[in-house]
Design an enzyme around this catalytic site. Structure first.
Site, PDB file in Angstrom:
ATOM      1  N   GLY A   1      13.370  44.238  31.843  1.00 15.99           N
ATOM      2  CA  GLY A   1      12.688  44.092  30.571  1.00 15.99           C
ATOM      3  C   GLY A   1      12.727  42.582  29.908  1.00 15.99           C
ATOM      4  O   GLY A   1      13.571  42.111  29.975  1.00 15.99           O
TER       5      GLY A   1
ATOM      6  N   HIS B   1       9.058  46.555  31.271  1.00 10.33           N
ATOM      7  CA  HIS B   1       8.423  46.599  29.862  1.00 10.33           C
ATOM      8  C   HIS B   1       8.917  45.251  29.201  1.00 10.33           C
ATOM      9  O   HIS B   1       9.440  44.787  29.133  1.00 10.33           O
ATOM     10  CB  HIS B   1       9.061  47.777  29.028  1.00 10.33           C
ATOM     11  CG  HIS B   1      10.630  47.717  28.978  1.00 10.33           C
ATOM     12  ND1 HIS B   1      11.309  46.757  27.875  1.00 10.33           N
ATOM     13  CD2 HIS B   1      11.636  48.152  29.644  1.00 10.33           C
ATOM     14  CE1 HIS B   1      12.685  47.100  27.847  1.00 10.33           C
ATOM     15  NE2 HIS B   1      12.815  47.804  29.032  1.00 10.33           N
ATOM     16  N   ASP B   2       7.633  44.981  28.301  1.00 15.87           N
ATOM     17  CA  ASP B   2       7.770  43.928  27.472  1.00 15.87           C
ATOM     18  C   ASP B   2       7.661  42.431  28.046  1.00 15.87           C
ATOM     19  O   ASP B   2       8.243  41.475  27.368  1.00 15.87           O
ATOM     20  CB  ASP B   2       8.830  43.967  26.338  1.00 15.87           C
ATOM     21  CG  ASP B   2       8.562  45.504  25.776  1.00 15.87           C
ATOM     22  OD1 ASP B   2       7.712  45.486  24.853  1.00 15.87           O
ATOM     23  OD2 ASP B   2       9.570  46.146  25.791  1.00 15.87           O
TER      24      ASP B   2
END
Length: 261
Positions: free
Chosen positions: A141, A123-124
């Site tokens: 992440g 994520h991200d």
């Protein structure tokens, strides 16, 4: 361009947007909020979960999981997304997750990348263009990866780290700090810088003068034995005559994580 070709066994949500000439393989599931660009091929047994936008002329091979929820215990179902550019090759069993509500809300992957089997982008993360992630390479992440970066097989990058343009991460290296542009990192417990990626730079058209300037900058930061503040001062002097060294200096000065030295 021809209409999209969707296998009879595929399940495509009515809200998904499938571009002209795209194809969806057998037993693949395309969820709500997914956009797939013209000419993109999604192989068999894949899942694409939205909100996810995939650009043009990508090739996603079988069993890839694209746009899944972030692997973050803080995630509470916020509206977050994944954005993928054009002409990427995404091989078998790759997993690419959407962003998180408190991490910017989006995972971005650029164009012309090769993400080989079993790679994972968490994520991200932000991944640039023309990168190669070999089998089982993994980003935690919030990792930022520049352009023309190579992650060898089984390499792993700690959350919030940055990998600069043209860096090369060796097989099995675990990266827990920022890697400046042009560097090579090799496995030694955690990965450590081991010179510059000279061969890769030659292949991309860097001449001998540019490579020599980058090598001098590397020596100033990684081989001089000086404290980082002193090394940065030397790098600032070298940057006056080299845009490449300026790129290294700007990268080093812009990070929140410790510099991998």
């Amino acid at each position: 361009m021809a209409a999209a070709a969707i296998h009879a066994s595929a399940i495509v949500d009515p809200s998904a947007v499938i571009g002209e000439g795209a194809s969806i393989g057998a037993f693949t599931i395309i969820g709500a909020g997914v956009e797939i660009g013209a000419g993109t091929r999604i192989g068999p047994h894949c899942s694409v979960t939205g909100p996810t936008r995939i650009g043009r002329d990508n090739h996603v091979h079988g069993h890839a999981a694209i746009g899944g929820e972030p692997q973050d215990k803080k995630f509470r179902g916020e509206s977050v997304r994944l954005e993928i550019g054009d002409r990427n090759v995404i091989r078998e069993f790759t997993t690419l997750n959407r962003g998180t509500g408190d991490g910017g809300g989006v995972t971005r992957i650029g164009s012309d990348n090769w993400l080989l089997a079993y790679t994972h982008v968490a994520h991200d993360c932000v991944v640039g263009n023309h990168c190669i992630f070999s089998n089982n390479a993994t980003l935690a992440g919030h990792v930022v990866v520049g352009d023309h970066v190579i992650l060898s097989g089984f390499a792993g990058v700690h959350q919030f780290c940055r990998i600069g343009d043209h860096a090369f991460i060796g097989m099995g290296a675990f990266v827990n700090g920022d890697v400046a542009p042009f560097l090579m990192v090799a496995q030694d417990g955690y990965g450590r810088p081991r010179g510059i990626n000279a061969e890769g730079l030659k292949r991309r058209g860097f001449d001998a003068e540019r490579i020599a300037a980058i090598r001098r900058a590397y020596r100033a930061v990684y081989m001089s034995g000086e404290a980082l503040d002193e090394a940065r001062a030397k790098l600032a002097e070298l940057a006056e005559g080299s845009d490449d060294v300026r790129l290294m200096l700007d990268f080093i000065e812009g990070g929140d994580r410790p510099l991998l030295r």
